[in-house]
Design a protein around this motif. Structure first.
Motif, mmCIF file in Angstrom:
data_model
loop_
_atom_site.group_PDB
_atom_site.id
_atom_site.type_symbol
_atom_site.label_atom_id
_atom_site.label_comp_id
_atom_site.label_asym_id
_atom_site.label_seq_id
_atom_site.Cartn_x
_atom_site.Cartn_y
_atom_site.Cartn_z
ATOM 1 N N LYS A 228 0.834 -1.209 0.000
ATOM 2 C CA LYS A 228 0.000 0.000 0.000
ATOM 3 C C LYS A 228 0.868 1.259 0.000
ATOM 4 O O LYS A 228 0.541 2.261 -0.650
ATOM 5 N N THR B 148 -2.391 0.661 -2.897
ATOM 6 C CA THR B 148 -3.519 -0.238 -2.633
ATOM 7 C C THR B 148 -3.006 -1.535 -2.006
ATOM 8 O O THR B 148 -1.813 -1.842 -2.060
ATOM 9 N N TYR B 149 -3.935 -2.292 -1.423
ATOM 10 C CA TYR B 149 -3.628 -3.650 -0.987
ATOM 11 C C TYR B 149 -3.845 -4.574 -2.174
ATOM 12 O O TYR B 149 -4.403 -4.176 -3.204
ATOM 13 N N THR B 150 -3.413 -5.826 -2.071
ATOM 14 C CA THR B 150 -3.626 -6.792 -3.139
ATOM 15 C C THR B 150 -4.148 -8.112 -2.572
ATOM 16 O O THR B 150 -3.772 -8.505 -1.462
ATOM 17 N N ILE C 237 -9.657 -8.280 -0.058
ATOM 18 C CA ILE C 237 -9.514 -6.836 -0.025
ATOM 19 C C ILE C 237 -10.859 -6.182 -0.331
ATOM 20 O O ILE C 237 -11.773 -6.825 -0.861
ATOM 21 N N GLU D 101 -13.182 -2.042 0.143
ATOM 22 C CA GLU D 101 -13.194 -0.628 0.504
ATOM 23 C C GLU D 101 -14.351 -0.381 1.464
ATOM 24 O O GLU D 101 -15.403 -1.002 1.337
ATOM 25 N N LYS E 134 -13.725 6.827 0.792
ATOM 26 C CA LYS E 134 -13.551 5.388 0.952
ATOM 27 C C LYS E 134 -12.092 5.047 1.237
ATOM 28 O O LYS E 134 -11.183 5.669 0.687
ATOM 29 N N PRO F 31 -9.197 1.799 1.532
ATOM 30 C CA PRO F 31 -8.941 0.387 1.213
ATOM 31 C C PRO F 31 -8.723 -0.417 2.487
ATOM 32 O O PRO F 31 -8.166 0.087 3.463
#
Length: 213
Positions: free
Chosen positions: A53, A58-60, A136, A138, A146, A148
């Motif tokens: 992140k 972002t996360y994955t 993952i 939001e 929003k 993540p």
């Protein structure tokens, strides 16, 4: 003969009582060993998601891609400085302010942060032939904004498979304190913005010792 039978029954009764007393003690000891191995991998996954992140934004949910990310990605090393700036307020009036500027001064391999950790096998659930599933999503932190989130969890029953059924059932109903809360061992959350795990501080003592060393 009657005396011998009574002595034998008494000995058997004492054995069974001791066994029932020792059973939960043995269960808790073995449980903590199993949990510690699982939590160790969850912490590595969490740190990898946090790093992802930080670099990507972002996360994955792709665990294998997360491992590749650790091997190849780099952190940007930055430096913040204040730069004088003149702004025009109109009518010939100006004002001197200081503007914060962030400069990139170099890069560091993400892999450096995972030195000594078996991140290549972090997706494996210890004691089983299964792998962790990363989810993952939001959530709306405040109206219109929003954030993540990610979550990785595993059912306690899977980790404690083969152990006393009633004690496993009690374990899944744990409400906290010195125990892992709920039915799952979990890190992150899809319901709130959190990168924390649901385990008690007991399982983090080793991390503090390592950091001090």
């Amino acid at each position: 003969l009657v005396s011998i039978v009574l002595i034998a029954l008494a000995a058997l009764l004492v054995y069974k009582i001791n066994f029932e007393i020792r059973k939960p003690i043995k269960f808790n000891k073995e449980k903590k060993v199993k949990y510690a191995k699982v939590i160790k991998n969850l912490k590595i996954i969490r740190d990898a998601e946090v790093a992802h992140k930080k670099v990507v934004g972002t996360y994955t949910a792709d665990g294998e891609a997360l491992i590749s990310f650790i091997d190849t990605a780099k952190f940007a090393l930055t430096q913040t400085r204040n730069v004088p700036k003149t702004i025009n307020l109109g009518g010939g009036i100006t004002k001197e302010i200081e503007e914060r500027v962030v400069d990139t001064i170099g890069y560091e391999d993400v892999k450096t942060s995972f030195a000594g950790l078996d991140y290549k096998n972090m997706l494996s659930i210890p004691g089983t032939d299964q792998k962790f599933k990363i989810e993952i999503g939001e959530i709306e932190k405040i109206a219109g904004l929003k954030a993540p989130v990610f979550e990785v969890k595993v059912d306690k029953a899977l980790i404690l498979k083969g152990m006393d059924y009633n004690l496993v059932k009690q374990e899944k109903e744990a409400i906290g304190g010195e125990e892992v809360r709920g039915e799952f061992i979990r890190v992150g959350s899809l319901a709130e913005v959190s990168e924390d795990g649901n385990w008690p501080p007991f399982y983090d003592k080793g991390d503090k010792k390592d950091s001090e060393e």
